[in-house]
Design an enzyme around this catalytic site. Structure first.
Site, PDB file in Angstrom:
ATOM      1  N   SER A   1      66.224 -32.160  79.118  1.00  0.00           N
ATOM      2  CA  SER A   1      65.274 -33.249  79.332  1.00  0.00           C
ATOM      3  C   SER A   1      65.514 -33.909  80.682  1.00  0.00           C
ATOM      4  CB  SER A   1      65.425 -34.316  78.236  1.00  0.00           C
ATOM      5  OG  SER A   1      65.095 -33.811  76.969  1.00  0.00           O
ATOM      6  N   SER A   2      64.441 -34.179  81.423  1.00  0.00           N
ATOM      7  CA  SER A   2      64.504 -34.903  82.686  1.00  0.00           C
ATOM      8  C   SER A   2      65.426 -34.187  83.677  1.00  0.00           C
ATOM      9  CB  SER A   2      64.921 -36.355  82.433  1.00  0.00           C
ATOM     10  OG  SER A   2      64.809 -37.127  83.598  1.00  0.00           O
ATOM     11  N   SER A   3      66.529 -34.800  84.060  1.00  0.00           N
ATOM     12  CA  SER A   3      67.470 -34.125  84.954  1.00  0.00           C
ATOM     13  C   SER A   3      67.967 -32.832  84.322  1.00  0.00           C
ATOM     14  CB  SER A   3      68.656 -35.045  85.267  1.00  0.00           C
ATOM     15  OG  SER A   3      69.548 -34.439  86.170  1.00  0.00           O
TER      16      SER A   3
END
Length: 261
Positions: free
Chosen positions: A101-103
């Site tokens: 998720s995300s990074s």
């Protein structure tokens, strides 16, 4: 790293690498995504939850080291964790998968580009194309990994061929199989703007040699649209209408994509 090993571990268990977001940790992501461990208990695979060494918990997706096969950096550190799990727990090297998720989604793309020989499939929630976050002068093991505002803001636009060539440059000479990709992104993401979703699909459609086939609306849930490339076995995008950063993790969809459930 934090490793979840179920009591009913298979003799040669598949491996899932679950990669956290900025300001996260491996144990924290374990707590946030309990579904992976619960299903590990059911199906006998193991889960690796790596922790970023940076002060803010973000992954290095900006340095040449991390972007390049066997170049060092965070990406190779994660691959070393996989190799450790294969040795210590008898993990099946032919069934290694990743999600983030995300990074962590950004790192998932980086790993897909730099280590296609390690991973068979990937799912990601709110990321950017592989190499999009590159920053000139960024080095591995920076206390705070470099940030690329042009990329995060959805301003870095390339052709599918350019994105594909960028991926291939990170592992020169590699001609083997590439991981299949399932990519989720929210339409009102203002951290890693929605434009990045289209750029990711351009990139991986070129790398995987598939073209857009059709949309499937209101699937897997109302407001989500599946974007099918080819026959849907190599690349699928999921546009999450009116969802920000990031779409909630869908463990059942991830495991189905991996062929684990």
């Amino acid at each position: 790293m934090y490793v979840y090993v179920p009591t009913n571990k298979l003799a040669k268990p598949p491996i899932v690498v679950a990669i956290h977001h900025c300001a996260g940790t491996g144990p924290g992501y374990f707590s946030e995504t309990q579904g992976y461990a619960q299903n590990a208990d059911k199906y006998g695979f193991i889960v690796i939850y790596p922790s970023s060494p940076s002060s803010g918990g973000c992954w290095d997706v900006s340095s040449t080291a991390s972007l390049t096969h066997n170049g060092g950096g965070d990406s190779q550190t994660i691959v070393n964790m996989v190799k450790y799990a294969e040795t210590k727990y008898g993990g099946d090297s032919s069934r290694v998968y990743m999600t983030g998720s995300s990074s962590g989604a950004m790192m998932t793309n980086v790993l897909a580009g730099a280590y296609p020989d390690v991973f068979k499939a990937a799912t990601l929630y709110g990321g950017v194309p592989d190499g999009c976050f590159y920053v000139v002068g960024a080095t591995a093991n920076m206390a705070t990994p470099a940030w690329n505002s042009q990329c995060s803001g959805g301003k870095l636009i390339k052709t599918a061929q350019q994105w594909g060539d960028q991926v291939r440059s990170y592992y020169p000479g590699y001609t083997g199989a590439r991981p299949k990709m399932l990519i989720f992104h929210g339409t009102i993401d203002t951290t890693l703007y929605y434009t990045n979703f289209g750029e990711e699909l351009k990139q991986w459609s070129n790398v995987l040699g598939v073209t857009f086939s059709k949309n499937q609306t209101n699937t897997p849930i109302s407001g989500y649209t599946k974007m099918i490339y080819g026959d849907g076995s190599k690349l699928v995008g999921v546009s999450a209408y009116n969802v920000g950063h990031t779409p909630p993790v869908r463990v059942s969809d991830d495991l189905a994509w991996f062929g684990l459930a």
